[in-house]
Design a protein around this motif. Structure first.
Motif, PDB file in Angstrom:
ATOM      1  N   VAL A  29       0.765  -1.237  -0.077  1.00 28.01           N
ATOM      2  CA  VAL A  29      -0.139   0.005   0.126  1.00 28.01           C
ATOM      3  C   VAL A  29       0.901   1.148  -0.121  1.00 28.01           C
ATOM      4  N   ASP A  37      -1.349   4.295  -3.962  1.00 32.96           N
ATOM      5  CA  ASP A  37      -2.938   4.183  -3.642  1.00 32.96           C
ATOM      6  C   ASP A  37      -3.736   5.206  -3.047  1.00 32.96           C
ATOM      7  N   GLU A  57      -7.786   0.917   5.779  1.00 36.47           N
ATOM      8  CA  GLU A  57      -8.682   0.311   5.012  1.00 36.47           C
ATOM      9  C   GLU A  57      -8.271  -0.939   4.119  1.00 36.47           C
ATOM     10  N   ARG A  58      -6.765  -0.698   3.629  1.00 30.96           N
ATOM     11  CA  ARG A  58      -6.466  -1.576   2.645  1.00 30.96           C
ATOM     12  C   ARG A  58      -5.748  -2.584   3.254  1.00 30.96           C
TER      13      ARG A  58
END
Ligand code: NAD
Length: 254
Positions: A29, A37, A57-58
């Protein structure tokens, strides 16, 4: 394979490490002001919050590693931006992701510099950074110079890493710093072409005992090792990757 988060991977050392981690099959990320990202300006509180939220979130199940690599050179202006990106954004994002890295007994790798020891440990700018006083540090650095802003921010962030090693290690986070010497990236090119700092940096480059300057991949190779399981007892270390310059300048200090 692991999942890593990195800031400042649009160019230079961060981009080289990103390529190597992806080539090794890891997930990544990336956060940057230019491309990634998550697009975030880490000089601001909002940008730091967006970076932390975007990474969470990722990678909801934890991170194997976090590398706050984004940085600005000593020629950046205003000088307070250097304090904000090189010190305060690093501490804020590392603190904001500590639990996520701990979930996987992962690793944080700070990107310091071999210029850090060039600033005295009791410098008032370093003190203001370590006191966590962003307003005072930013106000103070405006009356200093680019070298103090850059090298001072790197001394402060290295000292912060070492002062916090017990709490991080006990929480399950292995934290280290890499301290590169002059590395061929957009950042160093800006300094090399600066009228004031360029000549000194070029002379410093010529004094490197092993000779030459580094390519970003040479720094990324060592960073990848420090993040890996092969380095799983390396904790709280500052690893100089600078062709021998620090050892030449501070032979008796280690
Ligand atoms: P670089 O300029 O190629 O990369 C810096 C990255 O940080 C870029 O992707 C840039 O977009 C990002 N960035 C800058 N400001 C930002 C902001 N406000 N918000 C989000 N992202 C931002 O430089 P580099 O040489 O690869 O530097 C990487 C790290 O290595 C820095 O921390 C730098 O201080 C450190 N370092 C570099 C050298 C060198 O000689 N190049 C030496 C020692 C340490």
């Amino acid at each position: 394979m692991g999942i890593y988060a990195i800031t400042g991977a649009a160019t230079g050392i961060g981009a080289a490490l990103k390529s190597q981690l992806l080539a090794a099959g890891h997930e990544l990320v990336s956060v940057d002001i230019k491309a990634g990202d998550v697009i975030a300006d880490l000089s601001t509180a909002e940008g730091r919050e967006a970076a932390i939220a975007g990474i969470r979130e990722r990678a909801p199940d934890g991170l194997d590693g976090f590398i706050p690599c984004a940085g600005l050179p000593p020629v950046a202006r205003p000088l307070s931006l250097i304090a904000q990106v090189n010190y305060f954004a690093v501490v804020a994002t590392v603190e904001g992701l500590k639990d996520l890295v701990a979930m996987k007994r992962g690793s944080v790798l700070i990107v310091a510099s071999n210029s850090a020891p060039m600033i005295p440990r009791d410098d008032p700018f370093v003190d203001a950074c370590l006191a966590g006083d962003e307003l005072a540090a930013c106000a103070h650095i405006e009356i200093r110079d680019g070298h103090t802003a850059y090298a001072g921010s790197k001394r402060a962030v290295t000292t912060w890493m070492r002062r916090n090693i017990v709490s991080y290690a006990r929480a399950g986070v292995r934290m280290n710093a890499v301290a590169p010497g002059i590395t061929r990236t957009p950042l160093s090119e800006q300094v090399m072409s600066d009228d004031e700092l360029g000549p000194a940096m070029q002379a410093f480059g010529k004094s490197v005992p092993w000779g030459g300057t580094a390519q970003p991949e040479q720094i990324a190779n060592v960073m990848r090792f420090l993040l890996s399981e092969d380095a799983n007892f390396v904790c709280g270390s500052v690893v100089f990757v600078d062709g021998g310059s620090d050892a030449m300048l501070r032979s008796d200090d280690f």
